[in-house]
Design a protein around this motif. Structure first.
Motif, PDB file in Angstrom:
ATOM      1  N   ALA A   1      30.855  42.918  46.904  1.00 26.75           N
ATOM      2  CA  ALA A   1      30.522  42.401  48.213  1.00 26.75           C
ATOM      3  C   ALA A   1      28.657  42.353  48.207  1.00 26.75           C
ATOM      4  O   ALA A   1      28.240  43.579  47.550  1.00 26.75           O
ATOM      5  CB  ALA A   1      30.894  42.958  49.605  1.00 26.75           C
ATOM      6  N   SER A   2      28.218  41.462  48.689  1.00 24.64           N
ATOM      7  CA  SER A   2      26.783  41.602  48.730  1.00 24.64           C
ATOM      8  C   SER A   2      26.514  40.590  50.336  1.00 24.64           C
ATOM      9  O   SER A   2      27.073  39.963  50.745  1.00 24.64           O
ATOM     10  CB  SER A   2      26.018  40.933  47.466  1.00 24.64           C
ATOM     11  N   ASP A   3      25.060  40.260  50.285  1.00 31.83           N
ATOM     12  CA  ASP A   3      24.574  39.389  51.330  1.00 31.83           C
ATOM     13  C   ASP A   3      25.176  38.042  50.936  1.00 31.83           C
ATOM     14  O   ASP A   3      25.250  37.267  52.010  1.00 31.83           O
ATOM     15  CB  ASP A   3      23.064  39.425  51.276  1.00 31.83           C
ATOM     16  N   THR A   4      25.462  37.657  49.695  1.00 31.35           N
ATOM     17  CA  THR A   4      25.556  36.270  49.278  1.00 31.35           C
ATOM     18  C   THR A   4      27.049  35.989  48.903  1.00 31.35           C
ATOM     19  O   THR A   4      27.284  34.786  48.897  1.00 31.35           O
ATOM     20  CB  THR A   4      24.648  35.893  48.225  1.00 31.35           C
ATOM     21  N   GLU A   5      27.975  37.115  48.668  1.00 33.62           N
ATOM     22  CA  GLU A   5      29.071  36.837  48.018  1.00 33.62           C
ATOM     23  C   GLU A   5      30.151  37.923  48.246  1.00 33.62           C
ATOM     24  O   GLU A   5      29.588  39.076  48.570  1.00 33.62           O
ATOM     25  CB  GLU A   5      28.793  36.964  46.276  1.00 33.62           C
ATOM     26  N   VAL A   6      31.441  37.426  48.376  1.00 30.74           N
ATOM     27  CA  VAL A   6      32.434  38.230  48.329  1.00 30.74           C
ATOM     28  C   VAL A   6      33.424  38.101  47.108  1.00 30.74           C
ATOM     29  O   VAL A   6      33.957  36.818  47.087  1.00 30.74           O
ATOM     30  CB  VAL A   6      33.345  38.102  49.543  1.00 30.74           C
ATOM     31  N   LYS A   7      33.800  39.013  46.341  1.00 34.67           N
ATOM     32  CA  LYS A   7      34.323  38.788  45.189  1.00 34.67           C
ATOM     33  C   LYS A   7      35.789  39.190  45.195  1.00 34.67           C
ATOM     34  O   LYS A   7      35.855  40.436  45.467  1.00 34.67           O
ATOM     35  CB  LYS A   7      33.691  39.487  43.855  1.00 34.67           C
ATOM     36  N   ILE A   8      36.832  38.297  45.080  1.00 31.04           N
ATOM     37  CA  ILE A   8      38.242  38.553  45.107  1.00 31.04           C
ATOM     38  C   ILE A   8      38.774  38.454  43.865  1.00 31.04           C
ATOM     39  O   ILE A   8      38.655  37.519  43.000  1.00 31.04           O
ATOM     40  CB  ILE A   8      38.869  37.543  46.262  1.00 31.04           C
ATOM     41  N   GLY A   9      39.929  39.212  43.587  1.00 29.80           N
ATOM     42  CA  GLY A   9      40.819  39.138  42.512  1.00 29.80           C
ATOM     43  C   GLY A   9      41.940  38.612  42.957  1.00 29.80           C
ATOM     44  O   GLY A   9      42.708  39.057  44.023  1.00 29.80           O
ATOM     45  N   GLN A  10      43.049  38.116  41.639  1.00 29.04           N
ATOM     46  CA  GLN A  10      44.014  37.980  41.985  1.00 29.04           C
ATOM     47  C   GLN A  10      44.641  37.639  40.539  1.00 29.04           C
ATOM     48  O   GLN A  10      44.194  37.257  39.704  1.00 29.04           O
ATOM     49  CB  GLN A  10      44.114  36.534  42.725  1.00 29.04           C
ATOM     50  N   THR A  11      46.145  38.120  40.450  1.00 34.24           N
ATOM     51  CA  THR A  11      46.892  37.851  39.092  1.00 34.24           C
ATOM     52  C   THR A  11      48.205  37.111  39.685  1.00 34.24           C
ATOM     53  O   THR A  11      48.974  37.372  40.413  1.00 34.24           O
ATOM     54  CB  THR A  11      47.346  39.029  38.622  1.00 34.24           C
ATOM     55  N   LEU A  12      48.543  35.832  39.042  1.00 35.78           N
ATOM     56  CA  LEU A  12      49.605  35.232  39.077  1.00 35.78           C
ATOM     57  C   LEU A  12      50.337  34.784  37.870  1.00 35.78           C
ATOM     58  O   LEU A  12      49.622  34.919  36.756  1.00 35.78           O
ATOM     59  CB  LEU A  12      48.933  33.856  39.915  1.00 35.78           C
ATOM     60  N   ALA A  13      51.418  34.075  38.066  1.00 38.60           N
ATOM     61  CA  ALA A  13      52.394  33.570  36.818  1.00 38.60           C
ATOM     62  C   ALA A  13      51.783  32.079  36.682  1.00 38.60           C
ATOM     63  O   ALA A  13      52.599  31.164  37.143  1.00 38.60           O
ATOM     64  CB  ALA A  13      53.555  33.734  36.681  1.00 38.60           C
ATOM     65  N   TYR A  14      50.494  31.942  35.873  1.00 40.57           N
ATOM     66  CA  TYR A  14      50.387  30.427  35.443  1.00 40.57           C
ATOM     67  C   TYR A  14      51.082  29.967  34.473  1.00 40.57           C
ATOM     68  O   TYR A  14      51.534  28.704  34.224  1.00 40.57           O
ATOM     69  CB  TYR A  14      48.963  30.106  35.337  1.00 40.57           C
ATOM     70  N   SER A  15      51.930  30.965  33.862  1.00 42.13           N
ATOM     71  CA  SER A  15      52.693  30.549  32.572  1.00 42.13           C
ATOM     72  C   SER A  15      54.013  31.395  32.940  1.00 42.13           C
ATOM     73  O   SER A  15      54.037  32.466  33.658  1.00 42.13           O
ATOM     74  CB  SER A  15      52.115  30.885  31.312  1.00 42.13           C
ATOM     75  N   GLY A  16      55.118  31.166  31.888  1.00 39.47           N
ATOM     76  CA  GLY A  16      56.222  31.962  31.980  1.00 39.47           C
ATOM     77  C   GLY A  16      57.370  31.818  32.897  1.00 39.47           C
ATOM     78  O   GLY A  16      57.196  30.421  33.344  1.00 39.47           O
ATOM     79  N   PRO A  17      58.454  32.450  33.334  1.00 38.34           N
ATOM     80  CA  PRO A  17      59.600  32.089  33.874  1.00 38.34           C
ATOM     81  C   PRO A  17      59.252  31.845  35.482  1.00 38.34           C
ATOM     82  O   PRO A  17      59.971  31.284  36.303  1.00 38.34           O
ATOM     83  CB  PRO A  17      60.330  33.089  33.777  1.00 38.34           C
TER      84      PRO A  17
END
Length: 406
Positions: A37-53
């Motif tokens: 986080a900063s004055d200009t940005e909030v950085k968020i992470g995420q993992t998903l199944a874009y591939s696979g079952p």
């Protein structure tokens, strides 16, 4: 696959020593940031199944990436752009571990959000909690996400499977106490949460009511053998605890077998897309507890919140099916997170983020049915505890007149 939003910016802030005592504005002095986080940005992470079952979950990342992009175009949240980094883990725990370490140690995200999967997110829960990094609104209803004493940094983003299992058991005892039940469940925490809590509420009656059980693994090609076994058991109720392609496969196969039990489908799988893939005629008579609006239903066509979602989807992500409940779920989650970030103000520390994300009792989201609200508190992370029972007519869901509470 990787989706990045916003430009990576370095906070360049030079404060003269003379200004520290006399010229620094009070608001600037009150700003607090952790990494990401900063004055200009909030950085968020995420993992998903874009591939696979479980690749259907990629819709979540596409919708949320587009949502934050259009939000950034309007100035972001509290003047900060939201940078969502969404990585593919293929619904594979080892890949989830690799991708999550990359988000934390390589990208330096402030927290993870709406990442998907019971087994996949369980693989990184201890890691994230040890580092005191919020693992917010996990797309899994396993009971492990509601353990604020053991895992305070992890919260669920969907109704708990344990609650759903208990609610269905109570409904069954009240409406069909002589039922003969066959159970099909995923061989992991998801399936175990459903089934163990279902059995617990049935109590002594479980021994006579449950006549057959089968499980499957996420790597299985089909469910044919399990469903043949269950259909031959004499069961007149089918407790169907399947997800993804297996939900559609099971609905279709039950119809092909000519088996006509009262079929209960776990709520997360009773979506328009799953039913469409199985064939609406095959899903007729399906029952499931309901806490959310079904965007493909004519019932909600004129609902203001659904209309706002459909307008957003048509403009920014037109390839997403307008009847896909997963897309609406993703949109609603992004709306909720945006409010949590607004509440954080200029205190974008992980501790404050967790505090705001676990103080949601009484709040509504676009996704929830009228009359239902979130139940999240600092001592109980369960998102929803009240539901309606729904029955699928072949075209739409009919809802019970009264709610069912856990």
């Amino acid at each position: 696959m990787r989706v990045r939003l916003g430009r990576r910016r370095l906070l360049a802030s030079v404060i003269l020593a003379a200004g520290l005592s006399s010229g620094l504005p009070a608001a600037a002095a009150d700003k607090r940031y952790d990494e990401g986080a900063s004055d200009t940005e909030v950085k968020i992470g995420q993992t998903l199944a874009y591939s696979g079952p479980a690749s259907y979950s990629g819709v979540v990342g596409r919708i949320q990436s587009a949502y934050f992009e259009q939000l950034n175009q309007r100035g972001g949240i509290n003047g900060r752009k939201v940078n969502l980094i969404s990585l593919d883990d293929g619904y594979s725990p080892p890949k989830t571990v690799e991708a999550t370490r990359r988000l934390i140690e390589g990208e330096g995200v402030l927290f993870t959000f709406n990442s998907m999967g019971t087994a996949t997110q369980s693989a990184v829960q201890k890691y994230l909690n040890a580092k005191k990094i919020p693992q917010l609104m996990v797309s899994s209803g396993a009971s492990r996400w509601n353990q604020p004493d053991k895992f305070p940094w992890s919260t669920p983003g969907v109704p708990l499977y344990s609650t759903e299992g208990r609610v269905f058991a109570r409904w069954l005892l009240n409406n069909k106490p002589d039922a003969k039940v066959a159970i099909l469940s995923q061989n992991d925490d998801l399936g175990r949460d459903f089934v163990s809590n279902f059995r617990e509420v049935l109590g002594d009656k479980a021994a006579t009511m449950i006549v057959s059980e089968a499980t499957y693994d996420a790597t299985d090609p089909t469910l044919d053998s399990q469903l043949v076994k269950l259909s031959n058991s004499g069961a007149d109720v089918f407790f169907n605890v399947t997800v993804g392609k297996f939900a559609s496969q099971s609905i279709k196969k039950v119809a092909e077998l000519g088996w006509k039990p009262l079929q209960y489908m776990m709520s997360a799988s009773a979506s328009g897309m799953m039913i469409k893939a199985a064939g609406p005629e095959n899903a007729k008579g399906l029952i499931a507890i309901q806490s959310n609006k079904r965007v493909g239903s004519p019932r909600w066509h004129d609902d203001a919140e659904v209309q706002a979602y459909q307008a957003f989807r048509a403009k920014y992500v037109p390839t997403v099916d307008p009847a896909d409940d997963t897309g609406f779920y993703a949109y609603s989650g992004a709306v909720l997170l945006s409010e949590v970030l607004r509440r954080c103000g200029d205190d974008l520390t992980r501790a404050n983020l967790l505090k705001q994300a676990t103080d949601l009792k009484g709040m509504r989201t676009p996704y929830l049915l009228p009359g239902l609200t979130l139940a999240v508190t600092a001592t109980d992370y369960e998102p929803v505890t009240t539901f309606y029972m729904g029955r699928y007519t072949g075209q739409d869901w009919e809802l019970s007149e009264h709610t069912i509470a856990d």
